[in-house]
Design a protein around this motif. Sequence first.
Motif, short mmCIF file in Angstrom:
data_model
loop_
_atom_site.label_atom_id
_atom_site.label_comp_id
_atom_site.label_asym_id
_atom_site.label_seq_id
_atom_site.Cartn_x
_atom_site.Cartn_y
_atom_site.Cartn_z
N ALA A 169 30.36 27.01 37.34
CA ALA A 169 30.17 27.03 38.79
C ALA A 169 30.35 28.43 39.34
CB ALA A 169 31.15 26.06 39.45
N VAL A 170 31.33 29.15 38.83
CA VAL A 170 31.58 30.52 39.27
C VAL A 170 30.46 31.46 38.81
CG1 VAL A 170 33.08 32.50 38.82
CG2 VAL A 170 34.07 30.34 39.56
N ALA A 244 39.06 28.93 38.33
CA ALA A 244 38.25 29.97 37.71
C ALA A 244 37.97 31.03 38.76
CB ALA A 244 36.93 29.40 37.19
N VAL A 245 38.21 32.29 38.40
CA VAL A 245 37.99 33.40 39.32
C VAL A 245 37.16 34.47 38.63
CG1 VAL A 245 39.06 35.20 40.73
CG2 VAL A 245 40.21 33.00 40.46
N ALA A 246 36.13 34.95 39.32
CA ALA A 246 35.37 36.12 38.88
C ALA A 246 35.32 37.07 40.06
CB ALA A 246 33.96 35.72 38.46
N MET A 247 35.72 38.31 39.82
CA MET A 247 35.91 39.25 40.92
C MET A 247 35.36 40.61 40.53
SD MET A 247 39.61 40.23 42.65
CE MET A 247 40.00 38.52 43.05
N ARG A 248 34.84 41.34 41.52
CA ARG A 248 34.48 42.74 41.34
C ARG A 248 35.27 43.57 42.34
NH1 ARG A 248 29.31 41.50 39.32
NH2 ARG A 248 28.57 40.74 41.33
N ILE A 249 35.93 44.59 41.84
CA ILE A 249 36.72 45.46 42.70
C ILE A 249 36.15 46.86 42.65
CG2 ILE A 249 39.00 46.51 43.06
CD1 ILE A 249 40.26 43.95 42.11
N GLU A 250 35.91 47.43 43.80
CA GLU A 250 35.43 48.80 43.91
C GLU A 250 36.49 49.62 44.62
OE1 GLU A 250 31.68 48.60 45.89
OE2 GLU A 250 30.70 47.50 44.25
N ALA A 257 33.99 38.14 45.18
CA ALA A 257 34.91 37.21 44.53
C ALA A 257 34.32 35.82 44.57
CB ALA A 257 36.28 37.22 45.21
N ARG A 258 34.40 35.16 43.45
CA ARG A 258 33.95 33.77 43.34
C ARG A 258 35.10 32.95 42.77
NH1 ARG A 258 28.19 34.54 40.16
NH2 ARG A 258 27.29 36.16 41.50
N VAL A 259 35.31 31.78 43.34
CA VAL A 259 36.43 30.93 42.92
C VAL A 259 35.97 29.48 42.87
CG1 VAL A 259 38.80 30.20 43.40
CG2 VAL A 259 38.05 32.50 44.06
N ALA A 260 36.30 28.78 41.81
CA ALA A 260 36.01 27.35 41.70
C ALA A 260 37.24 26.64 41.18
CB ALA A 260 34.82 27.09 40.79
N LEU A 261 37.43 25.41 41.65
CA LEU A 261 38.57 24.59 41.25
C LEU A 261 38.10 23.43 40.39
CD1 LEU A 261 40.46 24.27 44.67
CD2 LEU A 261 40.69 26.07 42.94
N GLY A 262 38.93 23.08 39.43
CA GLY A 262 38.72 21.87 38.64
C GLY A 262 39.90 20.93 38.82
N GLY A 263 39.70 19.67 38.48
CA GLY A 263 40.78 18.69 38.56
C GLY A 263 41.08 18.19 39.96
N VAL A 264 40.26 18.60 40.94
CA VAL A 264 40.58 18.24 42.33
C VAL A 264 39.47 17.45 43.01
CG1 VAL A 264 42.08 20.24 42.63
CG2 VAL A 264 39.66 20.41 43.27
N ALA A 265 38.32 17.30 42.38
CA ALA A 265 37.18 16.65 43.02
C ALA A 265 36.26 16.04 41.97
CB ALA A 265 36.40 17.64 43.90
N HIS A 266 35.24 15.36 42.45
CA HIS A 266 34.25 14.69 41.61
C HIS A 266 33.33 15.70 40.93
CE1 HIS A 266 31.22 11.34 40.96
NE2 HIS A 266 32.34 10.67 40.82
N LYS A 267 33.43 16.97 41.32
CA LYS A 267 32.64 18.06 40.76
C LYS A 267 33.46 19.34 40.88
CE LYS A 267 29.36 19.84 43.36
NZ LYS A 267 28.12 20.00 44.15
N THR A 272 31.31 28.97 49.13
CA THR A 272 30.85 30.34 49.33
C THR A 272 31.25 30.86 50.70
OG1 THR A 272 28.69 29.46 50.04
CG2 THR A 272 28.92 30.09 47.72
N GLU A 273 31.43 29.96 51.67
CA GLU A 273 31.89 30.38 52.99
C GLU A 273 33.32 30.92 52.92
OE1 GLU A 273 30.50 30.67 56.13
OE2 GLU A 273 28.68 30.50 54.93
N ALA A 274 34.18 30.22 52.21
CA ALA A 274 35.55 30.68 52.08
C ALA A 274 35.62 32.00 51.32
CB ALA A 274 36.40 29.62 51.39
N GLU A 275 34.74 32.17 50.35
CA GLU A 275 34.74 33.40 49.55
C GLU A 275 34.46 34.64 50.39
OE1 GLU A 275 33.29 31.12 45.46
OE2 GLU A 275 31.94 32.54 46.46
N LYS A 276 33.79 34.47 51.52
CA LYS A 276 33.51 35.60 52.41
C LYS A 276 34.81 36.21 52.96
CE LYS A 276 28.99 33.83 53.86
NZ LYS A 276 28.19 33.27 55.00
N LEU A 277 35.87 35.41 52.99
CA LEU A 277 37.15 35.91 53.48
C LEU A 277 37.75 36.96 52.55
CD1 LEU A 277 38.82 32.57 54.64
CD2 LEU A 277 37.68 34.29 56.08
N LEU A 278 37.32 36.97 51.30
CA LEU A 278 37.86 37.92 50.33
C LEU A 278 37.07 39.22 50.28
CD1 LEU A 278 38.54 35.42 47.39
CD2 LEU A 278 40.26 36.52 48.84
N LYS A 279 35.80 39.14 50.61
CA LYS A 279 34.93 40.32 50.50
C LYS A 279 35.38 41.41 51.47
CE LYS A 279 30.08 41.68 50.29
NZ LYS A 279 28.66 41.22 50.39
#
Length: 337
Positions: A169-170, A244-250, A257-267, A272-279
Amino acid sequence: MNRFDYARPASVAEAVQAGTGEQVRYLAGGTNLIDLMKENVDRPTTVIDINRLPLNVIEELDGGGLRLGALVPNSDTAWDARVEQRYPLLSSAILAGASPQLRNAATNGGNLNQRTRCYYFYDVATPCNKRKPGSGCGAIGGVNRIHAILGASDQCIATHPSDMCVALAVLDAIVQVTGPEGDRAIPIADYHRLPGDEPWRDNTLRPGELVTGIDLPAEDFTKNYTYLKLRDRLSYAFALVSIAVAMRIEGSTIAEARVALGGVAHKPWRSTEAEKLLKGQQPSPQTFGAFADALLAGAVGQGKNDFKIPLARKGIVRALKQAAEATPQSQTDKRIA
């Protein structure tokens, strides 16, 4: 286990032709399907053994990506030098799952399509809308410690058990499928589905369709990444929460930054909206905490799994810190870094 017909096609076209029908199942590693059949959860009338099909290689794609054959064992994928070097997040996630023996047998396509490990789904004496539509959900108000806190419905609160899929997913993977209507490419974000009013539908595959491969786009997340799996014991256990986290730092700034969770939902759960808070932000506990709150917005416990919400928040912050510091979680020494 019920009686069933068995077929072993020699080509993908033959497999698709034989795969039409409501109670037809494709058999690869069998690490999930055989269990379901033994427990009478799944009672196929026909089992199609696809292990002779030419889907067991990892190929280079134009532009620098990789195509993972659907029949490549999980262990071969995790230890492939190209995956280790170019997609270490995926390698780490696979190695966090199951046991070496199961990873040797389980396939990429099978991992993608494995079904929930909900207690009620596996127990045919209990109600389960996923197994028997309209019978109810025993987990709602029942034993629900491992169940969903995000994206659930009043029909089903089961979770998807895969580790591999959280990393996919990430990585914005593309699932390649073929079927009676031809070939399709399905973005991983659109492959699995939330339960809604049809919890028995785990994914968006059409009748008779067969997964042939998984494409990994060319990306450079080889430094700032991690796969953090929180579970009841350190091996051979499904995730209570995984991140799962994949990040690029400059410089000192998060460029992506991309983040996905497992074990918490049906998928696998990603926003991607929340990920904008990290950019554009500098890595910090405050930045990571604000992101965690946004990603977990709407999370609801079912009583016995209420603890998952604070656990997920702490896990997200810890995983982002690991990725930002380029200290990915080891899947050999599993103490949390």
